[in-house]
Write a protein that holds these residues in place. Structure first.
Motif, PDB file in Angstrom:
ATOM      1  N   ILE B 124     -29.458 -13.734 -11.527  1.00 48.23           N
ATOM      2  CA  ILE B 124     -29.250 -15.010 -10.844  1.00 48.23           C
ATOM      3  C   ILE B 124     -29.642 -14.899  -9.379  1.00 48.23           C
ATOM      4  CG2 ILE B 124     -27.494 -16.678 -10.153  1.00 48.23           C
ATOM      5  CD1 ILE B 124     -26.003 -15.972 -12.737  1.00 48.23           C
ATOM      6  N   LEU B 128     -32.366 -17.219  -7.565  1.00 48.15           N
ATOM      7  CA  LEU B 128     -31.966 -18.106  -6.471  1.00 48.15           C
ATOM      8  C   LEU B 128     -32.623 -17.710  -5.155  1.00 48.15           C
ATOM      9  CD1 LEU B 128     -28.230 -18.855  -7.252  1.00 48.15           C
ATOM     10  CD2 LEU B 128     -30.283 -20.144  -7.807  1.00 48.15           C
ATOM     11  N   LEU B 129     -33.015 -16.481  -5.048  1.00 51.03           N
ATOM     12  CA  LEU B 129     -33.712 -16.026  -3.843  1.00 51.03           C
ATOM     13  C   LEU B 129     -34.971 -16.860  -3.611  1.00 51.03           C
ATOM     14  CD1 LEU B 129     -32.456 -13.958  -2.140  1.00 51.03           C
ATOM     15  CD2 LEU B 129     -33.305 -12.202  -3.689  1.00 51.03           C
ATOM     16  N   GLU B 130     -35.566 -17.335  -4.699  1.00 56.22           N
ATOM     17  CA  GLU B 130     -36.795 -18.115  -4.561  1.00 56.22           C
ATOM     18  C   GLU B 130     -36.538 -19.412  -3.790  1.00 56.22           C
ATOM     19  OE1 GLU B 130     -38.512 -18.609  -8.417  1.00 56.22           O
ATOM     20  OE2 GLU B 130     -38.735 -16.451  -8.711  1.00 56.22           O
ATOM     21  N   ARG B 131     -35.300 -19.854  -3.788  1.00 62.07           N
ATOM     22  CA  ARG B 131     -34.967 -21.078  -3.041  1.00 62.07           C
ATOM     23  C   ARG B 131     -34.681 -20.789  -1.576  1.00 62.07           C
ATOM     24  NH1 ARG B 131     -34.745 -25.034  -6.560  1.00 62.07           N
ATOM     25  NH2 ARG B 131     -34.341 -24.440  -8.707  1.00 62.07           N
ATOM     26  N   ARG B 132     -34.747 -19.551  -1.186  1.00 58.58           N
ATOM     27  CA  ARG B 132     -34.463 -19.179   0.197  1.00 58.58           C
ATOM     28  C   ARG B 132     -33.188 -19.836   0.699  1.00 58.58           C
ATOM     29  NH1 ARG B 132     -38.331 -16.693  -1.554  1.00 58.58           N
ATOM     30  NH2 ARG B 132     -40.327 -16.364  -0.508  1.00 58.58           N
TER      31      ARG B 132
END
Lengths: 347, 347
Positions: B124, B128-132
């Motif tokens: 997860i 979610l890191l991709e959403r900064r």
DNA sequence: TTGTAGGCGTTATCAT
DNA sequence: ATGATAACGCCTACAA
């Protein structure tokens, strides 16, 4: 011998350098587009290239930028869910159902709490619209006119939950509160209750609870019983409100021999209070709840209630959304769940 | 007489035309940059211009595009929250506390359910890191090595909750489970219990519950009591597990005169089951819970438990994050809440 | 199977 | 107080 490792010259102030797709491309000796394919549709890339790129991704700790992705593709991977409150286990369970279905598809869920206010709901919708979510999952069929407008104009799919007693905006996953209330009313009639009361959220704030009241009232009327005494509570409610409701019924309608509570939390609090006070349930006072809360089966007498499975409702809502997003012509605009009356000892 | 109304020529397939900032700018006779200012920092724009632009915004139903905003500003308005499950009211309450604090600041909350698995948590986090996100709010202090790496490298603020018994990654808002368990142990000792049992989530899956056990065991040891009999349950747990735990204790450690349950849901189920079976609480068997669940005060006997206020913990976590984001040098890296032992009838 | 060109809608920066 | 210009990091469309 040093060479420039990153295409993007500027780095975060104190942090690690920002790695972009072209950094990966450079490192792997391919074009950025190929990296994009490896990330998004690896099957389109030759195995040797794919492996090379994947190694570069790992080596550089590349993390795609969702914002850039969304902007370029004109589409997000977010679903907006608006519920009255996360304090109620039924809504929390619904959200869990939604997440369980969406997370595996790479879709994130953002949550808004309306606090049972249509105005708050409208404001949340307006804010979340900026994220261009794939869909909205809302609670109930009532929204402010402006909220309705915003949703319509956005063209974004909407699933309304918890109520199928009137026409949905778009998609719906829920149940008939009127029918559920009617079942409860019929049960109370059948067991011989004569003076029934209803304790629940105020009709204006909670149209679903009102639906349950209406259904029950109808069943009573059909059986020729006197209309129910009704206590409307202000939302949000705590278990203490169950006791307050009980007190009000006992004081103002002392002949009452059965109470239908719009939520198990209230019913359980009242039932436990009856035990403490020596009010015999169900002989003196029958009690019926709504929701089939975890402890409902464990109290003595066990609580008669209606099972609604909010987690499943959430999953159905998510499914409707996914089907729509997959471009399938709507097989069904509306999933109507069937609440199940569970008769136990309390009524 | 028609004229072109929208700068962006292409419209959504069946939907309304996509209105952008330059459409608004054109309509209002200003530059796009001025529109951007009106939306983001209206105080920088002359009143007359501002009004003109705001009218254009309303007239065209302009809705800013958050993805474009994020990309250009290199910053999102999202906070990622990862909890074990939304099925447990304590975690739901925590999330509610977080949302209540963040929503007014225009920050959205995305939720991930780890299901008590460090691997799921890691996955997860990666997604979610991709959403900064502006920050992560996690449960507990234990994470997979890779998860820890990912978080560290990202440079994103992290708040860990529910546990302050070891060193946090970055920020922390929680309490000492060991201290809380110790308090419970001391109470049981003081009331004269001699053979104490502990029922809770398995140590591997639930480090917090384990902390409570450790604290209690310590208090028992200090008093010279025999070590506690321990039942470890697999997560996630339902109220039924409370009864299973009770049964196991009664069978395998029949001398037990007090049980500490790691969660109120378990304790309540066990207490109600004792009532049904005629086991007298607390005379035959004392019961202590954890969490001060809604119904804890309403059962008979009322449940002795520990109040933790997860909603406040969530708010504290959000506050730590906001303080960090506001650029303030950390006034405190860690907020330690003080759980409150609430003695009622059951122990 | 891979690469090139162009644009997504906004904000930052620097001018005026 | 306002505007012009250049990114931001990726994807779509098309070409090779």
């Amino acid at each position: 011998m040093r060479r420039k490792r990153f295409a993007s010259s500027e780095n975060a102030p104190g942090g690690a350098p920002v790695v972009t797709m072209s950094d990966v491309a450079m490192h792997a000796g391919v074009s950025a587009q190929t990296v994009s394919r490896v990330v998004g549709r690896p099957e389109l890339v030759a195995e040797a290239t794919r492996i090379k790129v994947q190694e570069a991704i790992r080596a550089l700790n590349y993390i795609p930028n969702e914002a850039a992705r969304n902007l370029a593709s004109k589409s997000s991977r977010v679903v907006a869910v608006i519920i009255p409150t996360l304090s109620s286990s039924v809504f929390a369970a619904q959200v869990k159902g939604i997440i369980d279905l969406l997370e595996p598809r790479g879709i994130s869920v953002v949550i808004g709490n309306s606090e049972y206010s249509m105005l708050r709901e409208e404001q949340i919708i307006q804010t979340l619209l900026e994220r261009r979510p794939l869909g909205f999952i809302l609670t109930g069929l009532q929204h402010s006119p402006r909220a309705t407008d915003l949703l319509r104009q956005s063209g974004i799919p909407v699933v309304e939950t918890w109520d199928t007693d009137s026409r949905p905006l778009d998609l719906a996953a829920g149940f008939s509160n009127i029918a559920a209330g009617h079942e409860v009313g019929s049960l109370l009639v059948a067991r011989g209750s004569r003076n029934v009361a209803f304790v629940g959220g105020s009709a204006k704030q909670d149209a679903r609870a009102n639906g349950r009241f209406v259904g029950m009232a109808q069943a009573l009327a059909e059986a020729g019983l006197p209309p129910a005494f009704r206590v409307e509570l202000l939302l949000p409610m705590s278990s203490q409100d169950g006791i307050r409701g009980l007190d009000e019924v006992l004081q103002r309608a002392p002949m009452t021999d059965a109470i239908f509570f719009s939520a198990d939390m209230l019913a359980l609090a009242a039932l436990l209070e009856c035990n403490r006070r020596g009010v015999r349930v169900p002989e003196q006072l029958a009690i019926c709840g709504f929701g089939d809360y975890d402890l409902a089966a464990l109290v003595t007498p066990a609580l008669t209630t209606v099972k609604i499975q909010p987690d499943e409702m959430g999953m159905k809502a998510a499914e409707l959304l996914l089907a729509r997003l997959d471009g399938a012509p709507d097989r069904q605009k509306s999933v109507v769940l069937r609440p199940q009356l569970i008769r136990r000892g309390s009524a």
